[in-house]
Design an enzyme around this catalytic site. Structure first.
Site, mmCIF file in Angstrom:
data_model
loop_
_atom_site.group_PDB
_atom_site.id
_atom_site.type_symbol
_atom_site.label_atom_id
_atom_site.label_comp_id
_atom_site.label_asym_id
_atom_site.label_seq_id
_atom_site.Cartn_x
_atom_site.Cartn_y
_atom_site.Cartn_z
ATOM 1 N N TRP A 102 10.463 72.992 -65.073
ATOM 2 C CA TRP A 102 10.631 74.350 -64.565
ATOM 3 C C TRP A 102 11.334 75.242 -65.577
ATOM 4 O O TRP A 102 11.030 76.440 -65.674
ATOM 5 C CB TRP A 102 11.355 74.328 -63.227
ATOM 6 C CG TRP A 102 10.552 73.585 -62.203
ATOM 7 C CD1 TRP A 102 10.801 72.364 -61.664
ATOM 8 C CD2 TRP A 102 9.293 74.006 -61.648
ATOM 9 N NE1 TRP A 102 9.802 72.002 -60.798
ATOM 10 C CE2 TRP A 102 8.865 72.979 -60.770
ATOM 11 C CE3 TRP A 102 8.502 75.145 -61.805
ATOM 12 C CZ2 TRP A 102 7.674 73.070 -60.051
ATOM 13 C CZ3 TRP A 102 7.323 75.229 -61.090
ATOM 14 C CH2 TRP A 102 6.914 74.212 -60.220
ATOM 15 N N ASP A 172 18.389 79.107 -62.372
ATOM 16 C CA ASP A 172 17.438 78.791 -61.322
ATOM 17 C C ASP A 172 18.048 77.635 -60.532
ATOM 18 O O ASP A 172 18.116 76.506 -61.011
ATOM 19 C CB ASP A 172 16.103 78.388 -61.945
ATOM 20 C CG ASP A 172 15.084 77.899 -60.920
ATOM 21 O OD1 ASP A 172 15.407 77.886 -59.710
ATOM 22 O OD2 ASP A 172 13.973 77.514 -61.339
ATOM 23 N N LYS A 196 13.723 74.336 -50.372
ATOM 24 C CA LYS A 196 14.390 73.044 -50.558
ATOM 25 C C LYS A 196 15.570 72.913 -49.593
ATOM 26 O O LYS A 196 15.623 71.987 -48.792
ATOM 27 C CB LYS A 196 14.900 72.900 -51.990
ATOM 28 C CG LYS A 196 13.950 73.379 -53.075
ATOM 29 C CD LYS A 196 12.807 72.430 -53.312
ATOM 30 C CE LYS A 196 12.020 72.858 -54.553
ATOM 31 N NZ LYS A 196 10.947 71.930 -54.891
#
Length: 361
Positions: A102, A172, A196
């Site tokens: 990511w 992030d 999440k």
């Protein structure tokens, strides 16, 4: 119905109490005679939900008054573009710390917009660890320094964050937000997709320091400016009202659990059960991540052979374990133990891992 243990990496488990609350209120929210999905986002009933979600988020993460909480869309993936669009001006550099897939994706998007560099990377070691803080390279003209706090694919997590003073530190935190206390003041911007630990997919939360709201680029479209959403309390356009309602409910649940400190203790207990099953297996299970970089959110491991991996996963599915397949780019197994995954599920997985090992050595 067979009991299910949900270890999906995202969208992931939601607290049962939150789901039951939504079920009870689905057709008649707050005596309106309508679902929250049907309410106007300008109505007082919805605005109360919206503002409570912001207030709870600030309370749980101890967010200073000098920061704004924004509700955005597009997931973390849109943030990969919004960040450089806002802050990566000519003559400056977007500095990225690579610790997994990511962070690579974030860097890829920034390269389309301006000059970038890599402060540190563990790619050569298959992202088994987090770059050492004292090995990172910074530049005087860094527009910002970007990192990914938890790496869902590889199962690694930052234990401590670098002290960056020359430029905003941007993180992030999609896969570990609300899982542990953080010092928000270390960061200029934190963003996180909700699916999440915060709620269903469709809502992204951003925590941004107010002075950064003024560092705008005039050519950036209105919807892609943080200031647009800050100035309108994240009501510039119709927000994903049901996702924000669910976020509010999850935050209420988190507070009822005792807050982030209590949730962290529970997460440590859950993860230890599974890591102990790996460490005490005499090499039958091998973790992907180095021990000092292990994630409390995503536990990645392999069995002695690919055939064992397949058999293990097939048997796990029969027993009601969901989402244990490793990411397609890595393979193996992965247990995502996010906040809403109960201790009972982790105990059941630990027991299954031990039984499978004893029966297949």
């Amino acid at each position: 119905m067979q009991k299910v243990y949900n270890f999906n990496a995202g969208p992931s488990a939601l607290p049962k109490e939150v789901l039951e609350k939504a079920q009870a209120e689905l057709t008649n929210f707050n005596e309106t005679g309508m679902s929250v999905m049907e309410l106007s986002h300008r109505s007082k009933e919805y605005e109360a939900v919206h503002n409570e979600a912001i207030s709870l988020f600030k309370e749980l993460l101890n967010i200073p008054d000098s920061y704004k909480v924004l509700f955005l869309q597009g997931g973390a993936s849109l943030q990969f573009s919004m960040v450089p669009l806002q802050f990566l001006k000519p003559g400056t550099i977007g500095n990225y710390i690579l610790s997994g897939a990511w962070s690579e994706k974030a860097l890829k998007e920034a390269k389309l917009i301006g000059e970038t560099t890599i402060a540190g990377s563990t790619k050569n070691s298959e992202y088994r660890s987090i770059p050492a803080i004292d090995s990172l390279t910074f530049n005087d003209n860094d527009a910002y320094v970007h990192l990914t706090s938890n790496n869902t694919i590889y199962g690694t997590q930052w234990a401590d964050f670098p002290a960056v003073t020359h430029a905003p530190l941007i993180a992030d935190m999609s896969s570990d937000i609300l899982s542990r206390p953080i010092d928000v003041e270390k960061f200029g911007l934190i963003y996180a997709g909700a699916q999440k630990n915060l709620g269903p997919s469709g809502i992204t939360v951003a925590i941004i320091r107010e002075d950064l709201l003024e560092a705008e680029v005039e050519s950036v479209p209105s919807m892609l400016r943080y200031k647009t959403h800050s100035d309108t309390n994240s009501l510039y356009h119709t927000p994903p009202t049901f996702a924000i309602y669910m976020l509010r409910n999850v935050l209420q649940w988190a507070k009822e659990q005792g807050g982030v400190e209590a949730i962290e203790r529970k997460n440590q207990e859950k993860a230890k059960l599974i890591y102990d099953a790996i460490d005490e297996s005499n090499g039958f299970y091998t973790g992907h991540a180095d021990k000092d970089a292990r994630s409390l959110m995503n536990i990645t491991f392999n069995l002695p052979s690919e055939e064992h991996n397949k058999t293990f996963l097939a048997k796990a599915k029969e027993l009601g374990f969901v989402g244990l397949n490793g990411h397609r780019s890595v393979g193996g197994c992965r247990a995502s133990t996010y906040n809403a995954v109960p201790l009972e599920a982790c105990m059941a997985l630990r027991d299954f891992m031990n039984d499978y090992r004893l029966n297949n050595q």
